[in-house]
Design a protein around this motif. Sequence first.
Motif, PDB file in Angstrom:
ATOM      1  N   GLY A 354       0.858  -1.205  -0.121  1.00 27.27           N
ATOM      2  CA  GLY A 354       0.126  -0.190   0.106  1.00 27.27           C
ATOM      3  C   GLY A 354       1.064   1.433   0.102  1.00 27.27           C
ATOM      4  O   GLY A 354       0.448   2.356  -0.631  1.00 27.27           O
ATOM      5  N   ASN A 355       1.944   1.281   0.560  1.00 27.61           N
ATOM      6  CA  ASN A 355       2.865   2.531   0.649  1.00 27.61           C
ATOM      7  C   ASN A 355       3.446   2.708  -0.665  1.00 27.61           C
ATOM      8  O   ASN A 355       3.915   1.653  -1.286  1.00 27.61           O
ATOM      9  N   GLY A 356       3.607   3.864  -0.762  1.00 25.02           N
ATOM     10  CA  GLY A 356       4.337   4.321  -1.897  1.00 25.02           C
ATOM     11  C   GLY A 356       3.507   4.678  -3.330  1.00 25.02           C
ATOM     12  O   GLY A 356       2.586   3.514  -3.689  1.00 25.02           O
ATOM     13  N   ARG A 357       3.354   5.797  -3.690  1.00 29.46           N
ATOM     14  CA  ARG A 357       2.470   5.976  -4.986  1.00 29.46           C
ATOM     15  C   ARG A 357       3.084   5.072  -6.225  1.00 29.46           C
ATOM     16  O   ARG A 357       4.193   4.616  -6.274  1.00 29.46           O
ATOM     17  N   ASP A 358       2.129   4.746  -6.894  1.00 28.97           N
ATOM     18  CA  ASP A 358       2.532   3.854  -8.169  1.00 28.97           C
ATOM     19  C   ASP A 358       1.349   4.587  -9.466  1.00 28.97           C
ATOM     20  O   ASP A 358       0.454   4.122  -9.261  1.00 28.97           O
ATOM     21  N   LEU A 359       1.939   5.333 -10.187  1.00 33.01           N
ATOM     22  CA  LEU A 359       1.430   5.945 -11.129  1.00 33.01           C
ATOM     23  C   LEU A 359       1.220   5.073 -12.395  1.00 33.01           C
ATOM     24  O   LEU A 359       0.433   5.537 -13.487  1.00 33.01           O
ATOM     25  N   GLY A 360       1.684   3.910 -12.522  1.00 36.50           N
ATOM     26  CA  GLY A 360       1.925   2.978 -13.655  1.00 36.50           C
ATOM     27  C   GLY A 360       0.869   1.848 -13.510  1.00 36.50           C
ATOM     28  O   GLY A 360      -0.121   1.629 -12.760  1.00 36.50           O
ATOM     29  N   MET A 361       1.250   0.551 -14.069  1.00 38.19           N
ATOM     30  CA  MET A 361       0.133  -0.352 -14.601  1.00 38.19           C
ATOM     31  C   MET A 361       0.327  -1.438 -13.436  1.00 38.19           C
ATOM     32  O   MET A 361      -0.730  -2.171 -13.227  1.00 38.19           O
ATOM     33  N   ASN A 362       1.257  -1.345 -12.478  1.00 31.50           N
ATOM     34  CA  ASN A 362       1.134  -2.674 -11.581  1.00 31.50           C
ATOM     35  C   ASN A 362      -0.074  -2.423 -10.715  1.00 31.50           C
ATOM     36  O   ASN A 362      -0.680  -3.169 -10.532  1.00 31.50           O
ATOM     37  N   TYR A 410      -0.271  18.251 -10.027  1.00 28.91           N
ATOM     38  CA  TYR A 410      -1.300  17.385  -9.857  1.00 28.91           C
ATOM     39  C   TYR A 410      -1.186  16.436 -11.157  1.00 28.91           C
ATOM     40  O   TYR A 410      -0.401  16.742 -12.207  1.00 28.91           O
ATOM     41  N   THR A 411      -1.330  15.226 -11.078  1.00 30.54           N
ATOM     42  CA  THR A 411      -0.993  14.344 -12.218  1.00 30.54           C
ATOM     43  C   THR A 411      -2.339  13.016 -11.916  1.00 30.54           C
ATOM     44  O   THR A 411      -2.685  12.915 -11.113  1.00 30.54           O
ATOM     45  N   ASP A 412      -2.501  12.633 -13.287  1.00 29.07           N
ATOM     46  CA  ASP A 412      -3.435  11.400 -13.217  1.00 29.07           C
ATOM     47  C   ASP A 412      -2.725  10.326 -13.126  1.00 29.07           C
ATOM     48  O   ASP A 412      -1.404  10.236 -12.689  1.00 29.07           O
ATOM     49  N   SER A 413      -3.352   8.992 -12.690  1.00 29.18           N
ATOM     50  CA  SER A 413      -2.558   7.631 -12.676  1.00 29.18           C
ATOM     51  C   SER A 413      -3.291   6.717 -13.667  1.00 29.18           C
ATOM     52  O   SER A 413      -4.269   6.996 -14.162  1.00 29.18           O
ATOM     53  N   LYS A 414      -2.532   5.667 -13.709  1.00 33.94           N
ATOM     54  CA  LYS A 414      -3.012   4.478 -14.419  1.00 33.94           C
ATOM     55  C   LYS A 414      -4.105   3.790 -13.775  1.00 33.94           C
ATOM     56  O   LYS A 414      -5.004   3.415 -14.272  1.00 33.94           O
ATOM     57  N   MET A 415      -4.237   4.030 -12.561  1.00 33.24           N
ATOM     58  CA  MET A 415      -5.422   3.361 -11.744  1.00 33.24           C
ATOM     59  C   MET A 415      -6.705   4.413 -12.203  1.00 33.24           C
ATOM     60  O   MET A 415      -8.045   3.852 -12.370  1.00 33.24           O
ATOM     61  N   LEU A 416      -6.741   5.892 -12.288  1.00 27.92           N
ATOM     62  CA  LEU A 416      -7.737   6.340 -13.012  1.00 27.92           C
ATOM     63  C   LEU A 416      -8.294   5.842 -14.021  1.00 27.92           C
ATOM     64  O   LEU A 416      -9.457   5.711 -14.108  1.00 27.92           O
ATOM     65  N   TRP A 417      -7.477   5.729 -15.192  1.00 31.49           N
ATOM     66  CA  TRP A 417      -7.807   5.080 -16.539  1.00 31.49           C
ATOM     67  C   TRP A 417      -8.415   3.759 -16.392  1.00 31.49           C
ATOM     68  O   TRP A 417      -9.132   3.251 -17.266  1.00 31.49           O
ATOM     69  N   GLU A 487     -15.241  -0.729 -31.389  1.00 36.22           N
ATOM     70  CA  GLU A 487     -14.352   0.168 -31.061  1.00 36.22           C
ATOM     71  C   GLU A 487     -13.467  -0.313 -29.845  1.00 36.22           C
ATOM     72  O   GLU A 487     -13.869  -0.918 -29.037  1.00 36.22           O
ATOM     73  N   VAL A 488     -12.346   0.088 -29.953  1.00 34.65           N
ATOM     74  CA  VAL A 488     -11.121  -0.420 -29.178  1.00 34.65           C
ATOM     75  C   VAL A 488     -10.529   0.808 -28.414  1.00 34.65           C
ATOM     76  O   VAL A 488      -9.873   1.942 -28.944  1.00 34.65           O
ATOM     77  N   TYR A 489     -10.234   0.654 -26.978  1.00 26.95           N
ATOM     78  CA  TYR A 489      -9.660   1.744 -26.194  1.00 26.95           C
ATOM     79  C   TYR A 489      -8.721   1.073 -25.367  1.00 26.95           C
ATOM     80  O   TYR A 489      -8.999  -0.189 -24.758  1.00 26.95           O
ATOM     81  N   LEU A 490      -7.439   1.546 -25.267  1.00 29.63           N
ATOM     82  CA  LEU A 490      -6.141   0.902 -24.714  1.00 29.63           C
ATOM     83  C   LEU A 490      -5.719   1.904 -23.463  1.00 29.63           C
ATOM     84  O   LEU A 490      -5.453   2.947 -23.496  1.00 29.63           O
ATOM     85  N   THR A 491      -5.283   0.896 -22.351  1.00 27.72           N
ATOM     86  CA  THR A 491      -4.317   1.561 -21.434  1.00 27.72           C
ATOM     87  C   THR A 491      -3.352   0.620 -21.169  1.00 27.72           C
ATOM     88  O   THR A 491      -3.403  -0.385 -20.960  1.00 27.72           O
ATOM     89  N   ASN A 492      -1.934   1.156 -21.370  1.00 29.08           N
ATOM     90  CA  ASN A 492      -0.943   0.169 -20.678  1.00 29.08           C
ATOM     91  C   ASN A 492       0.226   1.234 -20.502  1.00 29.08           C
ATOM     92  O   ASN A 492      -0.199   2.161 -19.935  1.00 29.08           O
ATOM     93  N   GLY A 493       1.396   0.690 -20.163  1.00 29.58           N
ATOM     94  CA  GLY A 493       2.452   1.239 -19.433  1.00 29.58           C
ATOM     95  C   GLY A 493       3.051   2.600 -20.563  1.00 29.58           C
ATOM     96  O   GLY A 493       3.498   3.429 -19.804  1.00 29.58           O
ATOM     97  N   SER A 494       2.860   2.925 -21.658  1.00 29.88           N
ATOM     98  CA  SER A 494       2.915   4.079 -22.184  1.00 29.88           C
ATOM     99  C   SER A 494       2.039   5.077 -21.726  1.00 29.88           C
ATOM    100  O   SER A 494       1.131   5.266 -21.602  1.00 29.88           O
ATOM    101  N   GLU A 495       3.261   6.400 -21.681  1.00 28.65           N
ATOM    102  CA  GLU A 495       2.369   7.452 -21.168  1.00 28.65           C
ATOM    103  C   GLU A 495       1.487   8.005 -22.120  1.00 28.65           C
ATOM    104  O   GLU A 495       0.488   8.896 -21.832  1.00 28.65           O
ATOM    105  N   ASP A 496       1.502   7.559 -23.399  1.00 26.71           N
ATOM    106  CA  ASP A 496       0.433   7.984 -24.494  1.00 26.71           C
ATOM    107  C   ASP A 496      -0.857   7.124 -24.184  1.00 26.71           C
ATOM    108  O   ASP A 496      -1.817   7.479 -25.124  1.00 26.71           O
ATOM    109  N   ASN A 497      -1.125   6.187 -23.677  1.00 31.39           N
ATOM    110  CA  ASN A 497      -2.032   5.243 -23.717  1.00 31.39           C
ATOM    111  C   ASN A 497      -2.790   5.296 -22.518  1.00 31.39           C
ATOM    112  O   ASN A 497      -2.508   4.513 -21.557  1.00 31.39           O
ATOM    113  N   ASN A 498      -3.547   6.217 -22.459  1.00 30.12           N
ATOM    114  CA  ASN A 498      -4.644   6.165 -21.353  1.00 30.12           C
ATOM    115  C   ASN A 498      -6.271   6.137 -21.689  1.00 30.12           C
ATOM    116  O   ASN A 498      -6.717   7.130 -22.104  1.00 30.12           O
TER     117      ASN A 498
END
Length: 525
Positions: A354-362, A410-417, A487-498
């Motif tokens: 739980g500790n530590g931000r993770d803005l990515g896919m994990n 401020y920033t979004d996160s992969k959890m948002l998407w 229609e296809v929508y993608l989120t992955n580790g790329s900053e461009d794919n949210n």
Amino acid sequence: MRFKPYLALIIIGLLVIACQNESGDKDGEDETSSTPISLIVLPSQTFQTIQNFGASDAWSTQFVGKFWPDEAKNQMAKWLFSTENDTDGNPMGIGLSCWRFNIGGGSAEQGNDSQIGDEWRRAETFLNEDGSYDWTKQEGQQWFLKTAKANGINQFIGFVNSPPVSLTKNGKAWSDNGSSANLDASNYPAYADFLVNVIGNVETQTGVSFNFISPFNEPQWDWKCCGQEGSPWNNSELFAMTEKLDSAFQKNNISAKIELTEAGQIDYLYSFSNLPNRGNQIKNFFDPNGSFYVGDLPSVAYKVAGHSYYSTWDTDWLIESRTLLNQKMKEVSSDLPYWMTEYTILENNDEIKGNGRDLGMNAALYMARVIHADLTVANAEAWQWWLAISPYDYKDGLIYTDYSKFGGNYTDSKMLWALGHYSRFIRPGYQRVQVRRSDNKTDIKGLLFSGYVSPNFDELIVVLTNQTTREHSIEWSGLSENYKSVEVYLTNGSEDNNLTFQGVFELDSLITLPRKSMVTCVIKN
């Protein structure tokens, strides 16, 4: 624009190549990337009706909504609430359909005397010590309420951690001993009157009418000094207070329903666990033969609410606990709904901390697995995240800000998407439908899939989560010829794919899932 199948494969293939910058070993599945997985989608086999996806306004919105620059808070609101697309077809937000409003207990006015050291976890109250009201309080939260409504949200829950401090036993927003409610029975009517006043006057101030009021948040916990506002409640106290509240709602023609049980762990819903006075809540409150049956009170919402904390690891327990929950719900009533009304990643286990931000896919993939299990095993009709906006170094936010009251980064996160893969497309009234692999394989740690159909059956949503370190391709089976395109929508580790729009493809196109990704397919007539 519609692409031919061969062009679809080229485009998605390039997308897969772009994702190879993430490291990882191959998983143990026997399919290769050239062997499509056939998914059978059966829209005629329906399960629960989805009511909403949501998040709460605790704690940051009190400062963000009041003090932060308009540009910043408007962008955050857009990420959370918008259902619009940009000119390239990319969703501009995740389109939440429910918003939880924290009705504060007054620790903010007490300041340091509240003994809650973190001022972000203190909350204002509308009720003054002399019994009068100040409806300008909780200004930042009211800004988000109004903005949510302006963006089309029409489901609102007001939840309480602690009754107003002027009513509590110890004059604090936390419990001295954790053994009983921090509210004397003589003040039950006053607490009911407070909530009646809040419902009416918040609507006057913001135009928002609460659909539900949750008066007892996580009653199993002791809520001793002094991490945040909170109060324990034993089942007998919940019952007595709910009767008073129901009477007050009926007397004042309040349309909002009382939301129970807001259990801090789902096993308290179906078993006594280690708290005999606070457990087995489904039977106690919703079985007509239960000790504290409230299912016949007109102001009580006919549903069970629970939180998914401490029930997600290991994956055997993730499935077992939700299976037991679903069984107990059906034992009490075949039509008693379940809502998952709060979750964030608190666990410290072999897979995640739980500790530590993770803005990515994990963190996003861990979250997605919990959503999947809650919807497909527990048959949850609603799924709501905890902190919409967080200033903390923790895996608790959809959006993250600096720890600053008056503005900052401020920033979004992969959890948002990740949540957006559900909330943006699965709208209130959609039903979950049967989706299975043609080979009948399932793997809670591998490829996850679930399907949802619109009320008039003209749109199918299939959410795909690839937790593995290899790409997979998907083909469809079982769909009628009425369905034409995807229609296809993608989120992955790329900053461009949210939640990024990938295009519109023919139904017979293969859909490729990059490694460690989420893909939502919108299948249309």
